[in-house]
Motif scaffolding. Structure first.
Motif, PDB file in Angstrom:
ATOM      1  N   GLY A 145       1.890   2.311  13.094  1.00 37.44           N
ATOM      2  CA  GLY A 145       1.868   1.429  14.236  1.00 37.44           C
ATOM      3  C   GLY A 145       1.935  -0.020  13.790  1.00 37.44           C
ATOM      4  O   GLY A 145       1.692  -0.347  12.616  1.00 37.44           O
ATOM      5  N   ARG A 146       2.265  -0.901  14.719  1.00 41.66           N
ATOM      6  CA  ARG A 146       2.530  -2.289  14.358  1.00 41.66           C
ATOM      7  C   ARG A 146       1.338  -2.958  13.665  1.00 41.66           C
ATOM      8  O   ARG A 146       1.497  -3.581  12.608  1.00 41.66           O
ATOM      9  CB  ARG A 146       2.913  -3.075  15.624  1.00 41.66           C
ATOM     10  CG  ARG A 146       3.520  -4.436  15.363  1.00 41.66           C
ATOM     11  CD  ARG A 146       3.702  -5.175  16.673  1.00 41.66           C
ATOM     12  NE  ARG A 146       2.411  -5.424  17.301  1.00 41.66           N
ATOM     13  CZ  ARG A 146       1.579  -6.413  16.927  1.00 41.66           C
ATOM     14  NH1 ARG A 146       1.911  -7.206  15.927  1.00 41.66           N
ATOM     15  NH2 ARG A 146       0.433  -6.587  17.544  1.00 41.66           N
ATOM     16  N   GLU A 147       0.164  -2.863  14.239  1.00 39.44           N
ATOM     17  CA  GLU A 147      -0.998  -3.526  13.643  1.00 39.44           C
ATOM     18  C   GLU A 147      -1.351  -2.904  12.299  1.00 39.44           C
ATOM     19  O   GLU A 147      -1.686  -3.617  11.335  1.00 39.44           O
ATOM     20  CB  GLU A 147      -2.182  -3.463  14.598  1.00 39.44           C
ATOM     21  CG  GLU A 147      -1.984  -4.295  15.854  1.00 39.44           C
ATOM     22  CD  GLU A 147      -3.204  -4.269  16.765  1.00 39.44           C
ATOM     23  OE1 GLU A 147      -4.288  -3.831  16.294  1.00 39.44           O
ATOM     24  OE2 GLU A 147      -3.078  -4.664  17.933  1.00 39.44           O
ATOM     25  N   ALA A 148      -1.275  -1.567  12.208  1.00 44.24           N
ATOM     26  CA  ALA A 148      -1.555  -0.902  10.941  1.00 44.24           C
ATOM     27  C   ALA A 148      -0.529  -1.300   9.879  1.00 44.24           C
ATOM     28  O   ALA A 148      -0.867  -1.446   8.691  1.00 44.24           O
ATOM     29  CB  ALA A 148      -1.559   0.612  11.127  1.00 44.24           C
ATOM     30  N   ALA A 149       0.718  -1.510  10.289  1.00 45.19           N
ATOM     31  CA  ALA A 149       1.747  -1.934   9.346  1.00 45.19           C
ATOM     32  C   ALA A 149       1.454  -3.333   8.806  1.00 45.19           C
ATOM     33  O   ALA A 149       1.667  -3.610   7.622  1.00 45.19           O
ATOM     34  CB  ALA A 149       3.113  -1.900  10.024  1.00 45.19           C
ATOM     35  N   CYS A 150       0.954  -4.211   9.671  1.00 47.01           N
ATOM     36  CA  CYS A 150       0.565  -5.547   9.206  1.00 47.01           C
ATOM     37  C   CYS A 150      -0.573  -5.454   8.195  1.00 47.01           C
ATOM     38  O   CYS A 150      -0.546  -6.112   7.143  1.00 47.01           O
ATOM     39  CB  CYS A 150       0.160  -6.420  10.386  1.00 47.01           C
ATOM     40  SG  CYS A 150       1.508  -6.896  11.495  1.00 47.01           S
ATOM     41  N   ASP A 151      -1.567  -4.621   8.497  1.00 42.98           N
ATOM     42  CA  ASP A 151      -2.688  -4.455   7.563  1.00 42.98           C
ATOM     43  C   ASP A 151      -2.220  -3.860   6.242  1.00 42.98           C
ATOM     44  O   ASP A 151      -2.711  -4.238   5.168  1.00 42.98           O
ATOM     45  CB  ASP A 151      -3.765  -3.570   8.187  1.00 42.98           C
ATOM     46  CG  ASP A 151      -4.600  -4.303   9.223  1.00 42.98           C
ATOM     47  OD1 ASP A 151      -4.723  -5.549   9.119  1.00 42.98           O
ATOM     48  OD2 ASP A 151      -5.126  -3.654  10.140  1.00 42.98           O
ATOM     49  N   ALA A 152      -1.287  -2.939   6.301  1.00 39.70           N
ATOM     50  CA  ALA A 152      -0.774  -2.338   5.069  1.00 39.70           C
ATOM     51  C   ALA A 152      -0.035  -3.366   4.226  1.00 39.70           C
ATOM     52  O   ALA A 152      -0.158  -3.388   2.990  1.00 39.70           O
ATOM     53  CB  ALA A 152       0.158  -1.167   5.407  1.00 39.70           C
ATOM     54  N   ALA A 153       0.728  -4.231   4.874  1.00 41.15           N
ATOM     55  CA  ALA A 153       1.426  -5.283   4.132  1.00 41.15           C
ATOM     56  C   ALA A 153       0.438  -6.271   3.523  1.00 41.15           C
ATOM     57  O   ALA A 153       0.608  -6.712   2.377  1.00 41.15           O
ATOM     58  CB  ALA A 153       2.412  -5.998   5.055  1.00 41.15           C
ATOM     59  N   ILE A 154      -0.606  -6.620   4.276  1.00 41.61           N
ATOM     60  CA  ILE A 154      -1.631  -7.516   3.738  1.00 41.61           C
ATOM     61  C   ILE A 154      -2.315  -6.871   2.543  1.00 41.61           C
ATOM     62  O   ILE A 154      -2.562  -7.515   1.514  1.00 41.61           O
ATOM     63  CB  ILE A 154      -2.651  -7.885   4.835  1.00 41.61           C
ATOM     64  CG1 ILE A 154      -1.991  -8.744   5.913  1.00 41.61           C
ATOM     65  CG2 ILE A 154      -3.850  -8.615   4.236  1.00 41.61           C
ATOM     66  CD1 ILE A 154      -2.846  -8.957   7.148  1.00 41.61           C
ATOM     67  N   SER A 155      -2.614  -5.580   2.632  1.00 41.61           N
ATOM     68  CA  SER A 155      -3.259  -4.878   1.514  1.00 41.61           C
ATOM     69  C   SER A 155      -2.343  -4.801   0.298  1.00 41.61           C
ATOM     70  O   SER A 155      -2.802  -4.950  -0.840  1.00 41.61           O
ATOM     71  CB  SER A 155      -3.667  -3.470   1.945  1.00 41.61           C
ATOM     72  OG  SER A 155      -4.685  -3.517   2.925  1.00 41.61           O
ATOM     73  N   ALA A 156      -1.048  -4.594   0.527  1.00 40.64           N
ATOM     74  CA  ALA A 156      -0.112  -4.564  -0.593  1.00 40.64           C
ATOM     75  C   ALA A 156      -0.072  -5.913  -1.311  1.00 40.64           C
ATOM     76  O   ALA A 156       0.106  -5.983  -2.534  1.00 40.64           O
ATOM     77  CB  ALA A 156       1.279  -4.183  -0.097  1.00 40.64           C
ATOM     78  N   TRP A 157      -0.253  -6.975  -0.545  1.00 41.53           N
ATOM     79  CA  TRP A 157      -0.311  -8.321  -1.120  1.00 41.53           C
ATOM     80  C   TRP A 157      -1.636  -8.566  -1.836  1.00 41.53           C
ATOM     81  O   TRP A 157      -1.666  -8.942  -2.999  1.00 41.53           O
ATOM     82  CB  TRP A 157      -0.124  -9.357  -0.014  1.00 41.53           C
ATOM     83  CG  TRP A 157      -0.200 -10.779  -0.497  1.00 41.53           C
ATOM     84  CD1 TRP A 157      -1.328 -11.527  -0.646  1.00 41.53           C
ATOM     85  CD2 TRP A 157       0.886 -11.599  -0.901  1.00 41.53           C
ATOM     86  NE1 TRP A 157      -1.015 -12.777  -1.116  1.00 41.53           N
ATOM     87  CE2 TRP A 157       0.340 -12.849  -1.284  1.00 41.53           C
ATOM     88  CE3 TRP A 157       2.270 -11.417  -0.969  1.00 41.53           C
ATOM     89  CZ2 TRP A 157       1.136 -13.903  -1.728  1.00 41.53           C
ATOM     90  CZ3 TRP A 157       3.060 -12.462  -1.408  1.00 41.53           C
ATOM     91  CH2 TRP A 157       2.498 -13.692  -1.786  1.00 41.53           C
ATOM     92  N   SER A 158      -2.737  -8.344  -1.146  1.00 38.65           N
ATOM     93  CA  SER A 158      -4.054  -8.773  -1.620  1.00 38.65           C
ATOM     94  C   SER A 158      -4.718  -7.798  -2.580  1.00 38.65           C
ATOM     95  O   SER A 158      -5.591  -8.197  -3.365  1.00 38.65           O
ATOM     96  CB  SER A 158      -4.980  -9.007  -0.423  1.00 38.65           C
ATOM     97  OG  SER A 158      -4.467 -10.019   0.416  1.00 38.65           O
TER      98      SER A 158
END
Length: 574
Positions: free
Chosen positions: A201-214
């Protein structure tokens, strides 16, 4: 008052920024059904590609966001210092000041997580869609600006001698103006962030991208990168202090703005971890000294504005910092006390107020006492970008991304970008509001502005420019509310700024009485300013500021304006 461009009006949406490709990309998002958050983030990622000498993924971001009918909120994308960043640890490196380049000044890179947080919390698109514009421009290439080419040319020999990965990406061969440049490593970094959330889902995808970064592949690469010593502006090579654990421990945050009513509007700024409150203080000091209306910027207005800004910036240098208590800064009694110091002659002293007892200033010399190596710190016009976005529903965003400049730190070859050096704004002296400490936000010059008028109209504005950002915004506000100009004419009006302040960048010096002016103020005005003791520098007719503006009015009217200086900023509107 002349305009370089027509005042733009519409009803669908607007994006104004410091590069036309960012503005057009953001507008494309609006046209395809995205909202202001989606458009601002897409434009922000594009700026990493097309203005790499002014900002990058390794940099930082403050933004002010207003949802329809709500109070503006500040998004803090200013990363913190490493956990190992202490005064004692820095002094053990044999340095007197934190270098403006290299690895020692690196802080947690906050811009990318902040843009993704904005999309997650207020957007409608998935990260893959928002990142697509930047990926395409990095992979297929874009025509490089003359200023980017000049920046690379000025650092090419240094890159080849000391920063091999930077040389490989930027300087072998160094591009000429308008050559096509590509950054496939950055395209791949952004593609991996987008892929981290595919199928979610959109919000989960944003969190996944943030986690891949951080916490994922980006943090791992940053951790490895910091362990290899790199030459910096101290003249020696040093390892970095930033680790993957530092990145994992930090996330962007939302916080209230600091606001002050002024001439029919309320001016909103970020807090004391930025220099933004200095604009509010300057307006408060200045207001009783201003005419209700004027036809042009005369010597009285420029003198009063310069002296008010000197006082506000002295308070910045004494009192502002992460977690600082600046309550009372905008109280009538304190503003009156500061205003009483303004005389007919220009001040040649640094005069912070007694906001919290006896002020404590860093120990600095005057300009000319230290040479400035090419590529260190931030030049007068600013290693920074700005974006203003408005959508048809009335979401308004003002964002000032910066840091991670290609000339500031060695490129991380696997990622296609370098780290920011914002910790250079902290001091290796105890007892200051900006003394170095672990996991604090360096006080930044980045300073977006939002105006909420008494009738509900909301405007976003801002500019690059380091220590000059709030000064150039002050001249725009004076143009709009004292001269009665529309936003485009106010951007085009002649500008000025003081250098009578402690520079936030190397070399950390000040210029007593320094006042840079655009010659269009007029010979009589400049002569009177010089007579009053200002140390004038004629910066040219069209040289100061890179302001942009976008607004939404209660009847649905949308306006936008942009800066013609440097032939780079553009507004797109429908």
């Amino acid at each position: 008052m002349m305009r370089t461009r027509p005042p733009l009006q519409g009803s669908f949406g607007a994006v104004a920024s410091t590069h036309w490709l960012a503005s057009s990309s953001g507008m494309a998002v609006l046209e395809r059904g995205g909202n202001a958050a989606d458009a601002a983030a897409a434009a922000g990622f594009v700026l990493h590609v097309v203005e790499p000498h002014l900002n990058g993924p390794g940099g930082d971001l403050p933004a002010i966001v207003r949802l329809p009918g709500q109070e503006p909120q500040v998004l803090c994308g200013q990363g913190v210092t490493p956990g190992a960043a202490t005064i004692e640890r820095m002094r053990a490196e044999g340095i007197a000041h934190i270098p403006g380049t290299g690895l020692l000044a690196a802080v947690v890179p906050g811009a990318v997580p902040a843009w993704l947080t904005l999309v997650r919390d207020h957007g409608t698109w998935a990260p893959a869609d928002v990142l697509a514009f930047a990926i395409e421009l990095a992979e297929r290439g874009h025509r490089v600006l003359p200023r980017v080419a000049r920046t690379i040319a000025g650092r090419a020999d240094f890159f080849r001698e000391h920063w091999a990965a930077s040389a490989a990406l930027w300087a072998d061969p160094a591009p000429e103006a308008w050559d096509v440049v590509r950054n496939p490593a950055l395209a791949e970094t952004y593609r991996r962030l987008a892929d981290a959330g595919r199928g979610m889902g959109r919000e989960a995808a944003c969190d996944a991208a943030i986690s891949a970064w951080s916490e994922g592949f980006v943090a791992e690469a940053v951790d490895r990168h910091g362990r290899e010593a790199a030459m910096d502006s101290s003249g020696d090579a040093h390892q970095g202090l930033l680790t993957g654990d530092d990145m994992a421990a930090w996330r962007p945050t939302w916080e209230p703005s600091l606001a002050m009513p002024w001439r029919g509007t309320t001016v909103h700024k970020a807090g004391a971890w930025t220099q933004g409150p200095a604009l509010l203080e300057a307006l408060g000091i200045l207001e009783p000294l201003l005419p209700e209306r004027a036809d042009a910027f005369d010597a009285d207005i420029v003198h009063a504005a310069a002296e008010a800004m000197k006082l506000a910036l002295a308070d910045r240098d004494a009192w502002f910092g992460d977690g600082a208590d600046i309550s009372g800064l905008l109280d009538d009694a304190y503003l009156a006390e500061r205003r009483a110091l303004i005389e007919q002659a220009a001040s040649l002293e640094l005069r912070p107020g007694a906001l919290r007892g006896e002020p404590r200033m860093p120990v600095v010399g005057t300009a000319g006492a230290a040479p400035k190596e090419a590529g260190t710190g931030e030049p007068t016009r600013g290693d920074t970008c700005h974006i203003d976005v408005v959508d048809k529903d009335g979401m308004v965003i003002s964002a000032t991304p910066s840091g991670g400049w290609l000339q500031s730190s060695p490129t991380i070859a696997d990622l296609g970008f370098c780290l920011g050096t914002r910790a250079q704004m902290l001091w290796l002296e105890d007892g200051l509001a900006t003394s170095l400490a672990p996991r604090i936000r360096p006080r930044t010059t980045l300073s977006p502005t939002m105006l909420v008028d008494d009738d509900g109209a909301t405007a976003a504005l801002g500019t690059p420019g380091g220590d000059q950002q709030d000064q150039w915004q002050l001249t725009m506000l004076l143009g709009m509310r004292v001269l009665g100009l529309d936003p485009q004419a106010a951007i085009d009006a002649p500008s000025w700024h003081v250098t009578h302040l402690v520079s936030s960048f190397e070399p950390r010096v000040w210029e007593p009485g320094g006042l840079h002016v655009e010659s269009r103020l007029g010979d009589d005005v400049l002569a009177e300013l010089a007579r009053r003791g200002h140390v004038l520098t004629d910066a040219g007719a069209w040289s100061l500021g890179r302001l942009s503006f976008a607004s939404h009015e209660p009847d649905g009217t949308i306006r936008a304006a942009s800066n013609a200086r440097d032939e780079q900023g553009y507004a797109a509107l429908r």
